[in-house]
Enzyme design. Sequence first.
Site, PDB file in Angstrom:
ATOM      1  N   ARG A  85       0.742  -1.291   0.052  1.00  0.00           N
ATOM      2  CA  ARG A  85       0.535  -0.292  -0.262  1.00  0.00           C
ATOM      3  C   ARG A  85       0.691   1.211   0.080  1.00  0.00           C
ATOM      4  NH1 ARG A  85      -5.611  -1.012   0.609  1.00  0.00           N
ATOM      5  NH2 ARG A  85      -5.750   1.157   1.952  1.00  0.00           N
ATOM      6  N   ASP A  98       0.634  -1.851  10.722  1.00  0.00           N
ATOM      7  CA  ASP A  98      -0.823  -2.751  11.142  1.00  0.00           C
ATOM      8  C   ASP A  98      -1.169  -2.277  12.005  1.00  0.00           C
ATOM      9  OD1 ASP A  98      -3.076  -4.441  10.829  1.00  0.00           O
ATOM     10  OD2 ASP A  98      -2.120  -6.109   9.152  1.00  0.00           O
ATOM     11  N   ASN A 119      -6.897   9.332  11.357  1.00  0.00           N
ATOM     12  CA  ASN A 119      -8.317   9.138  10.097  1.00  0.00           C
ATOM     13  C   ASN A 119      -8.234   7.313  10.077  1.00  0.00           C
ATOM     14  OD1 ASN A 119      -9.277  10.124   7.655  1.00  0.00           O
ATOM     15  ND2 ASN A 119      -7.600   8.426   6.995  1.00  0.00           N
ATOM     16  N   TYR A 154     -19.734  -1.159  14.475  1.00  0.00           N
ATOM     17  CA  TYR A 154     -18.718  -0.174  13.675  1.00  0.00           C
ATOM     18  C   TYR A 154     -19.670   1.086  15.166  1.00  0.00           C
ATOM     19  CZ  TYR A 154     -17.997   3.769  11.198  1.00  0.00           C
ATOM     20  OH  TYR A 154     -16.947   5.336  10.088  1.00  0.00           O
ATOM     21  N   LYS A 212     -17.267   4.307  17.293  1.00  0.00           N
ATOM     22  CA  LYS A 212     -17.337   5.446  17.052  1.00  0.00           C
ATOM     23  C   LYS A 212     -17.786   6.470  18.179  1.00  0.00           C
ATOM     24  CE  LYS A 212     -15.212   5.832  12.710  1.00  0.00           C
ATOM     25  NZ  LYS A 212     -13.846   6.246  12.504  1.00  0.00           N
ATOM     26  N   VAL A 215     -19.676  10.113   3.131  1.00  0.00           N
ATOM     27  CA  VAL A 215     -19.114  10.666   1.743  1.00  0.00           C
ATOM     28  C   VAL A 215     -18.541   9.087   0.642  1.00  0.00           C
ATOM     29  CG1 VAL A 215     -18.460  12.505   2.826  1.00  0.00           C
ATOM     30  CG2 VAL A 215     -16.783  10.659   2.662  1.00  0.00           C
ATOM     31  N   THR A 240     -16.407   7.460  -0.537  1.00  0.00           N
ATOM     32  CA  THR A 240     -15.177   6.916  -0.459  1.00  0.00           C
ATOM     33  C   THR A 240     -15.346   5.206  -0.831  1.00  0.00           C
ATOM     34  OG1 THR A 240     -14.961   6.891   1.856  1.00  0.00           O
ATOM     35  CG2 THR A 240     -14.356   8.727   1.060  1.00  0.00           C
TER      36      THR A 240
END
Length: 246
Positions: free
Chosen positions: A37, A55, A81, A140, A144, A171, A173
């Site tokens: 990556r 990782d 992020n 999830y 958050k 958004v 992505t």
Amino acid sequence: MARIFITGSSDGLGLLAAKELIAGGHQVVLHARNEERKEATLAKIERAEDILIGDLSSIEETKALAGEVNKWGTFDAVIHNAGVYTAPSKDILMINVLAPYILTSLIQKPRRLIYLSSDMHLQGQPKLEYLGKDVERINYSDSKLHVLMLCKAVARKWKDVYANAVNPGWVPTKMGGSHAPDSLEKGYATQVWLATSNDEQARVSGRFFFHQKARQSHPEADNSLLQDRLLAICEAITGIVFPGYK
């Protein structure tokens, strides 16, 4: 000119924020999960200071990443992020919650910290009793909420740091999908603003932002007892003490 480190910046909002910051004349160190990556990221961006590898699903690799970050000295801002959405619960917990905890605890304290949360945290529950054992109960939305609790704990304990959380919106992505309705540009603009702006509205702490405006968050996120329990549990799982917790 500011020096900024961004986790999960090999694509998506992290990469877009990095490009915007570099275009603004700032020094940016990126992060990628692995060497493959990293190589792919090098083809997408110019003038990054470096791309560090780690990782975040691994406690040991996350610790090592913090060590690599510290070789650069003190950053002006760190943007947490990195995050996963469709993943096993253990990876959601590790990448979305424990990795920010580890990096916050081990990286030399910057002037500004930005954590990516989500409006989905409003559907989350603390579920702190499950973090150390029944992690399959963590979803999830819970994660958050946890990262927002971490942010607010940092803001409460580190008075010399601006620590804030961001809802980037839904958004388009890789995570959000191509049909996501919110603005891609606005999805990273708040992180860039919080990391670098001298606006009075950006030099605050313990807030939850959406499109550069402070928003109400889950009431449990402001519960200092729950925040301290979260820090204690993260310490027990990772073996790392949050500076200022005890």
